[in-house]
Design a protein around this motif. Structure first.
Motif: not given
Length: 520
Positions: A422-432
């Motif tokens: 879940x954390x990886x998804x949050x960080x990835x989408x914030x960066x995207x």
């Protein structure tokens, strides 16, 4: 330090070091001393001005901090803030009482004496941050009112005695004209010179570390984040190859973090890095533990034991058993310190940080914490002066206890795996979305709450995930970020569709205070 300084006396406010930071931002050297400091200790700092901080006590209580009222007779330009105003009032013949209407949070202040240099070029109507339950009702002889709210005295002054005071907190970001007021105090009243820079900090810190360690060795608790990386570079500059950096997998790191950090720091910082997989050791000790303070203390104790073991191994491999790995380097920052324990004044403990309040009382290694009086943005500025890579310096903060304080309730390998995804998804989408460097911190939290859902016409009963994103300057206060709906939609959709075991996503819209940035 030969530079003339502004001395800040700490009466226990959570914001005391924030005052020092605001002053250093103006390239003026400042030092925080406990409110119990003697006149001689204060004068040894070559002060050109004195600031009295806020604090949690009442000046009329029997357990009020035992500060020497003679500090008000030093003839130094003096600024009282919150409790500092009440201390001045109480000890110079005025009266302070418990306020019938307390003021916490945002407040509107009217300046009634615009002729004072303290309020030069500042609007007469101010939006400020208040945090007090007492108020001054009778001013000391020779003092007059300079500012007020609809409820209480907000400012007093006695220019002949060189004493000024405000009831609000100019050091806090929420006081819009706070920096301007502090600049007026520094440059118009104290006649300070803006000649202290981060380079001074680097030079003096490196020299102090070199003297402290001598011919000894040190190991650094390196996480790959900004704080520990800057601390490591500072110590490496001081003692070179006698520093060994140790990166520990404590079982609650982010997804693939153990391998990414090793690759990043060896290549970009040239540090002697040893990686230790202690995930099983940590998770076994954390099994069944639900209390957040206990989690932090367990992680602190285990870290120290790992580092003690690693220190002995380093000596054995070097073949120099007459040497001593006596020092443990940590990237502790002031927000960690002030929330964990009363360090320089009677401040209230908020929570233990694994590298402060979580350390065992007896340990073999002695601490070097070169950044413990600094805030995150100051550390980043120092890192830039050290010519460190931008991608290391721009990483968002990550808690020392890792995902352990983002998994509410019991920590299990299964729950760690869920949160990592879940954390990886949050960080990835914030960066995207191009928001990563605009946000202080963004992350996921796994809640010990299950709810009913429906997926593919089938009933599910799975965990809830909270998403958190905040704006902050220093970690002491924070506002939640109104993330764009499309970003939230994408994060939520990906989490519930890609992670079996989570079927509901909520967004945390709590600021600090009253909450903290982390959930535990």
């Amino acid at each position: 330090m030969d530079t003339a300084s502004i001395v800040i006396l700490d009466f226990g406010s959570q914001y005391t070091q924030l005052i020092a930071r605001r002053i250093r931002e103006q390239n003026v050297f400042s030092v925080v001393l406990p409110c119990t400091a003697s006149i001689a200790e204060i004068q040894a700092q070559k002060p050109i001005g004195l600031i009295l901080s806020g604090g949690p006590c009442s000046v009329y209580d029997s357990d009020a901090p035992p500060a020497d009222a003679k500090i008000l007779d030093l003839g130094l330009p003096t600024l009282g803030i919150c409790y500092g105003l009440q201390f001045i009032t109480h000890h110079l013949g005025g009266k302070v009482r418990s306020a019938p209407k307390r003021e916490y949070g945002h407040a509107e202040v009217s300046v009634v004496d615009k002729d004072l240099p303290l309020f030069a070029d500042i609007p007469a109507d101010l939006s400020v941050w208040m945090s007090h339950g007492d108020e001054a009702i009778d001013l000391p002889p020779g003092f007059h009112l300079t500012a007020k709210t609809s409820n209480a005295v907000a400012g007093i002054a006695n220019p002949e005695k060189k004493i000024w005071a405000v009831q609000f907190h100019p050091e806090v970001h929420h006081t819009k004209q706070g920096t301007a007021l502090l600049r007026n105090f520094l440059f118009k009243l104290c006649k300070a010179a803006p000649d202290w820079t981060p380079q001074h900090f680097i030079e003096s810190t490196v020299a102090a570390i070199r003297e402290k360690v001598g011919d000894g060795h040190a190991i650094c608790a390196l996480s790959g984040g900004v704080d520990s990386s800057v601390a490591a570079v500072l110590v490496h500059r001081a003692i070179g190859d006698r520093l060994t950096c140790v990166f520990v997998d404590n079982g609650v790191l982010r997804k693939n973090e153990f391998f990414k950090v090793q690759e990043n720091l060896r290549a970009k910082l040239g540090l002697n890095l040893v990686a230790v997989d202690a995930s099983g050791r940590f998770l076994s000790k954390l099994a069944g533990v639900t209390d957040p303070e206990t989690k932090r203390k367990i992680i602190g104790r285990e870290f120290i034991e790992v580092f003690d073991d690693e220190a002995h191994r380093i000596l054995e491999q070097s073949g120099n058993l007459n040497s001593e790995v006596a020092w443990l380097v940590q990237g502790t920052l002031y927000p960690d310190v002030i929330e964990s324990s009363s360090v320089k004044g009677p401040s209230q403990t908020i929570k233990s940080h694994h590298n402060v309040g979580g350390l065992p009382e007896t340990m073999k290694l002695k601490l070097i914490e070169p950044l413990r009086d600094l805030f995150k943005d100051e550390v980043r500025r120092i890192g830039r002066d050290l010519q460190m890579p931008a991608d290391i310096l721009e990483r968002q903060p990550f808690p020392g206890p890792g995902l352990a304080v983002r998994i509410l309730g019991e920590i299990t390998p299964e729950r760690v795996a869920l949160l990592q995804e879940a954390d990886d998804i949050v960080v990835t989408e914030i960066k995207n979305a191009g928001l990563y460097q605009q946000i202080w911190q963004s992350f996921a939290v796994l809640l010990p709450v299950k709810s009913v859902g429906v997926m593919g016409d089938q009933r599910t009963y799975a965990y809830t995930c909270a998403v958190r994103a905040v704006h902050s300057e220093d970690g002491m206060t924070a506002d939640w970020v109104p993330l764009p709906y499309e970003v939230l939609k994408t994060i939520s959709s990906r989490i519930v569709n890609e992670i079996p075991g989570i079927n509901r996503v909520v967004y945390d819209i709590t600021s600090k205070p009253p909450g903290t940035i982390e959930w535990e």
